[in-house]
Design an enzyme around this catalytic site. Structure first.
Site, mmCIF file in Angstrom:
data_model
loop_
_atom_site.group_PDB
_atom_site.id
_atom_site.type_symbol
_atom_site.label_atom_id
_atom_site.label_comp_id
_atom_site.label_asym_id
_atom_site.label_seq_id
_atom_site.Cartn_x
_atom_site.Cartn_y
_atom_site.Cartn_z
ATOM 1 N N GLN A 33 5.945 4.152 6.084
ATOM 2 C CA GLN A 33 4.789 4.541 6.872
ATOM 3 C C GLN A 33 5.142 5.150 8.212
ATOM 4 O O GLN A 33 4.322 5.874 8.789
ATOM 5 C CB GLN A 33 3.875 3.326 7.075
ATOM 6 C CG GLN A 33 3.220 2.851 5.780
ATOM 7 C CD GLN A 33 2.338 1.646 5.976
ATOM 8 O OE1 GLN A 33 2.795 0.517 5.843
ATOM 9 N NE2 GLN A 33 1.085 1.863 6.301
ATOM 10 N N HIS A 53 4.884 13.567 -3.804
ATOM 11 C CA HIS A 53 5.316 14.944 -4.044
ATOM 12 C C HIS A 53 4.794 15.498 -5.368
ATOM 13 O O HIS A 53 4.590 16.701 -5.509
ATOM 14 C CB HIS A 53 6.847 15.031 -4.011
ATOM 15 C CG HIS A 53 7.431 14.780 -2.660
ATOM 16 N ND1 HIS A 53 8.732 14.345 -2.468
ATOM 17 C CD2 HIS A 53 6.893 14.898 -1.418
ATOM 18 C CE1 HIS A 53 8.963 14.216 -1.169
ATOM 19 N NE2 HIS A 53 7.865 14.541 -0.514
ATOM 20 N N ASP A 66 6.811 12.291 4.580
ATOM 21 C CA ASP A 66 8.096 12.977 4.748
ATOM 22 C C ASP A 66 8.590 12.917 6.194
ATOM 23 O O ASP A 66 9.795 12.789 6.439
ATOM 24 C CB ASP A 66 7.982 14.438 4.310
ATOM 25 C CG ASP A 66 7.876 14.599 2.804
ATOM 26 O OD1 ASP A 66 7.861 13.572 2.094
ATOM 27 O OD2 ASP A 66 7.811 15.755 2.336
ATOM 28 N N ARG A 91 8.226 -6.962 13.489
ATOM 29 C CA ARG A 91 8.375 -7.000 12.040
ATOM 30 C C ARG A 91 8.458 -5.562 11.519
ATOM 31 O O ARG A 91 7.517 -4.785 11.672
ATOM 32 C CB ARG A 91 7.185 -7.710 11.390
ATOM 33 C CG ARG A 91 7.322 -7.752 9.872
ATOM 34 C CD ARG A 91 6.026 -8.065 9.157
ATOM 35 N NE ARG A 91 6.234 -7.830 7.732
ATOM 36 C CZ ARG A 91 5.259 -7.627 6.864
ATOM 37 N NH1 ARG A 91 4.000 -7.595 7.255
ATOM 38 N NH2 ARG A 91 5.544 -7.415 5.601
ATOM 39 N N HIS A 136 8.987 -3.267 1.257
ATOM 40 C CA HIS A 136 7.604 -2.897 1.546
ATOM 41 C C HIS A 136 7.269 -1.667 0.704
ATOM 42 O O HIS A 136 6.983 -0.599 1.220
ATOM 43 C CB HIS A 136 7.410 -2.630 3.038
ATOM 44 C CG HIS A 136 5.984 -2.742 3.500
ATOM 45 N ND1 HIS A 136 5.585 -3.570 4.523
ATOM 46 C CD2 HIS A 136 4.855 -2.131 3.066
ATOM 47 C CE1 HIS A 136 4.276 -3.458 4.704
ATOM 48 N NE2 HIS A 136 3.814 -2.582 3.839
ATOM 49 N N ASN A 180 6.757 -7.687 0.483
ATOM 50 C CA ASN A 180 5.449 -7.598 1.120
ATOM 51 C C ASN A 180 4.362 -7.406 0.069
ATOM 52 O O ASN A 180 4.392 -6.451 -0.709
ATOM 53 C CB ASN A 180 5.408 -6.404 2.089
ATOM 54 C CG ASN A 180 4.062 -6.290 2.775
ATOM 55 O OD1 ASN A 180 3.725 -7.086 3.649
ATOM 56 N ND2 ASN A 180 3.260 -5.319 2.360
ATOM 57 N N GLU A 181 3.427 -8.339 0.032
ATOM 58 C CA GLU A 181 2.226 -8.239 -0.800
ATOM 59 C C GLU A 181 2.522 -7.910 -2.261
ATOM 60 O O GLU A 181 2.368 -6.778 -2.700
ATOM 61 C CB GLU A 181 1.268 -7.200 -0.221
ATOM 62 C CG GLU A 181 0.779 -7.537 1.174
ATOM 63 C CD GLU A 181 -0.181 -6.497 1.724
ATOM 64 O OE1 GLU A 181 -0.452 -5.493 1.031
ATOM 65 O OE2 GLU A 181 -0.662 -6.685 2.862
ATOM 66 N N ASN A 319 -0.724 -11.932 5.247
ATOM 67 C CA ASN A 319 -1.428 -10.743 5.723
ATOM 68 C C ASN A 319 -2.909 -10.957 5.441
ATOM 69 O O ASN A 319 -3.283 -11.327 4.324
ATOM 70 C CB ASN A 319 -0.975 -9.487 4.980
ATOM 71 C CG ASN A 319 0.464 -9.111 5.274
ATOM 72 O OD1 ASN A 319 1.097 -9.668 6.166
ATOM 73 N ND2 ASN A 319 0.981 -8.161 4.513
ATOM 74 N N TYR A 321 -6.887 -9.178 6.172
ATOM 75 C CA TYR A 321 -7.761 -8.161 6.732
ATOM 76 C C TYR A 321 -9.226 -8.418 6.406
ATOM 77 O O TYR A 321 -10.089 -8.273 7.250
ATOM 78 C CB TYR A 321 -7.382 -6.775 6.207
ATOM 79 C CG TYR A 321 -6.048 -6.269 6.676
ATOM 80 C CD1 TYR A 321 -5.914 -5.607 7.895
ATOM 81 C CD2 TYR A 321 -4.906 -6.453 5.911
ATOM 82 C CE1 TYR A 321 -4.687 -5.139 8.339
ATOM 83 C CE2 TYR A 321 -3.670 -5.992 6.346
ATOM 84 C CZ TYR A 321 -3.561 -5.333 7.558
ATOM 85 O OH TYR A 321 -2.355 -4.879 7.990
ATOM 86 N N GLU A 391 0.476 -9.788 9.220
ATOM 87 C CA GLU A 391 -0.341 -8.585 9.455
ATOM 88 C C GLU A 391 -1.778 -8.993 9.690
ATOM 89 O O GLU A 391 -2.323 -9.855 8.995
ATOM 90 C CB GLU A 391 -0.317 -7.612 8.262
ATOM 91 C CG GLU A 391 0.956 -6.857 8.059
ATOM 92 C CD GLU A 391 0.875 -5.878 6.887
ATOM 93 O OE1 GLU A 391 -0.244 -5.382 6.582
ATOM 94 O OE2 GLU A 391 1.910 -5.624 6.263
#
Length: 495
Positions: A33, A53, A66, A91, A136, A180-181, A319, A321, A391
């Site tokens: 990210q 891509h 990219d 992190r 991740h 992660n997740e 995490n 949200y 998170e």
């Protein structure tokens, strides 16, 4: 992150809406990210490189990572941002193909290894603890070509990768997060995220099992060979959507949905008996039989595997949200984003309540009380474990810099963490704001800003500018007071 003993000091802190001494504040990011440099040096191709891509139409704005924030080249700027924020830890994740271009330890990238080593050293020089995520979602494409997370050998491949990281950085990293997740299995095998396969309810369950085994192999490796030397901690990161019944009649169905979205990964690690949640295992076995399957689509664990996975975490990394309400689905229901957590399998409809305010992302609305509900539920289910919030963050704001809604978000959600600690006796060691800066937000590309810092993606310099929320969070991290006074002037880079 260490154990925290509750006392009268905590009660006073909560009354003042102040976190106790010893509580740690940090921020989070992930390699794909923010890093860019997708083909820099000898880095290998990841499944996300291949996905964006070859199927750019899968991303809302057709963009890719990219270049992203160009942190591969601008990591020193990132370290300065972190120092300005007064955080205790950062992190970040390591890109598997950046360190091992073939996916296997037969070839170590000196450039990739040095990149993360330099970052870790720079953090430590400033008193910032590196909290490292090993995976991740950046699986080397070479391993995907061999079956990826549906191949049982991937547990060994991941352990080999973990050994490389422990050897490289184990003397400097005290907190390791393996995967992660794991719910990414649903996204990746429902065609939404990389690798973009269509095998929900079969490939996604194979992925679930082998991710748990991969995590456990890495944990046991550290426990056996590295913990005696370094004394660090290793954990799995769970994404926990809090789920409430729409009506009293939906309570039993809600528990089953919790089993598939939370328990599918937490039960095997944290429960006394291990393995899959029993009600979920029975449900899918029965449904598989009704469909004419010779065995359950949810692959069984052997007793040896159950023992390997059970207890393989030093804390519960969470995490969080969103919260949603559960009800029985109508025959012609459309499931939206929550379908990827297997709710269609259970005949459930999962959606936010209309009174909860929306954010810029359609996958979550605002309901701070759900955070406390999730923490209390997990304590009741799995005992007096220590939690670490890896998170929690807010998507979008009308103003690029004056993001008062994000400030209010963190204030409200931190208040619920405090209440869980004091009123419910939940032990929480730390909190990570997502995220350090705006970044590539997967299927929404660059359309959802979630950073404490605004990033100008139109600039070749990827200029970072602190938002109001950065000024607020810097003072929270310094004082532990969520109602702290702070100043904000647009364009002021001094926090």
């Amino acid at each position: 992150m260490g154990q925290y003993l509750f006392s009268a000091v905590l009660a006073t802190a909560v009354a003042e809406r102040r976190f106790p001494a010893g509580f740690k504040f940090g921020v989070a990011s992930s390699s794909y990210q923010i890093e860019g440099g997708w083909n820099a040096s000898d880095k290998g191709e990841s499944i996300w490189d291949r996905f964006v891509h070859t199927t750019p139409e899968a991303i809302v704005d057709g963009s890719n990572g990219d270049v992203a924030c160009d942190s591969y080249h601008r990591w020193r700027e990132d370290v300065q941002l972190l120092e300005n924020l007064n955080v205790d830890f950062y992190r970040f994740s390591i890109s598997w193909p950046r360190v091992l271009p073939t996916g296997f330890p037969n070839r170590l990238s000196e450039h990739g290894a040095r990149y993360y080593g330099d970052l870790i050293d720079a953090l430590l020089e400033r008193g910032i603890e590196p909290v490292v995520t090993m995976y991740h979602w950046e699986l080397p494409q070479t391993l995907q070509d061999l079956g990826g997370w549906a191949n049982p050998l991937i547990a060994d491949w991941f352990a080999d990768y973990a050994r490389v990281l422990f050897d490289l950085y184990g003397d400097r990293v005290q907190t390791w997060l393996t995967i992660n997740e794991p719910l990414i299995c649903d996204f990746g095998y429902d065609g939404i995220f990389a690798p973009g396969l269509q095998s929900a309810g079969r490939g996604s369950y194979l992925c679930s099992k082998y991710m748990l085994l991969a995590h456990a192999r890495a944990y046991r490796l550290y426990e056996r060979e590295y913990k005696p030397k370094y004394g660090g901690t290793v954990s799995l990161v769970n994404q926990v959507y809090w789920l409430e019944p729409q009506t009293e009649q939906d309570a039993e169905l809600t528990e089953l949905v919790r089993d598939i979205s939370i328990g599918r990964y937490a039960h095997a690690v944290f429960s006394a008996e291990g393995g899959w949640p029993p009600a979920l295992e029975r449900y899918i076995a029965q449904k598989s039989a009704e469909e004419g399957e010779p065995r359950s689509r949810l692959p069984a664990f052997t007793q040896e595997e159950i023992e390997l996975i059970r207890g393989s975490s030093d804390m519960f990394a969470i995490n969080h949200y969103a919260t949603a309400a559960v009800s029985a689905a109508a025959p012609d229901a459309t499931y939206g984003v929550f379908a990827v957590e297997g709710v269609a399998e259970l005949g459930a409809a999962v959606a936010p309540r209309p009174e909860w305010p929306p954010t810029a992302s359609d996958w979550f609305t605002l309901y701070p009380e759900g955070f406390r509900g999730a923490l209390l539920y997990l304590k009741q289910q799995y005992g007096d474990v220590e939690f670490f919030v890896t998170e929690n963050g807010y998507a979008g704001s009308d103003d690029p810099l004056d993001d008062e809604p994000r400030v209010q978000y963190h204030r409200d959600y931190l208040a619920q963490v405090l209440l869980a600690m004091e009123e419910d006796g939940v032990r929480v060691a730390g909190y990570s704001a997502w995220s350090l800066m705006d970044s590539y937000e997967w299927m929404t590309g660059y359309q959802a800003s979630m950073g404490l810092h605004h990033v100008d993606f139109s600039s070749p310099d990827r200029t970072r500018t602190p938002r109001r929320s950065a000024h607020y969070y810097a003072q929270v991290a310094r004082t532990h007071d969520i109602d702290v006074d702070y100043s904000f002037h647009e364009g002021d880079n001094k926090l």
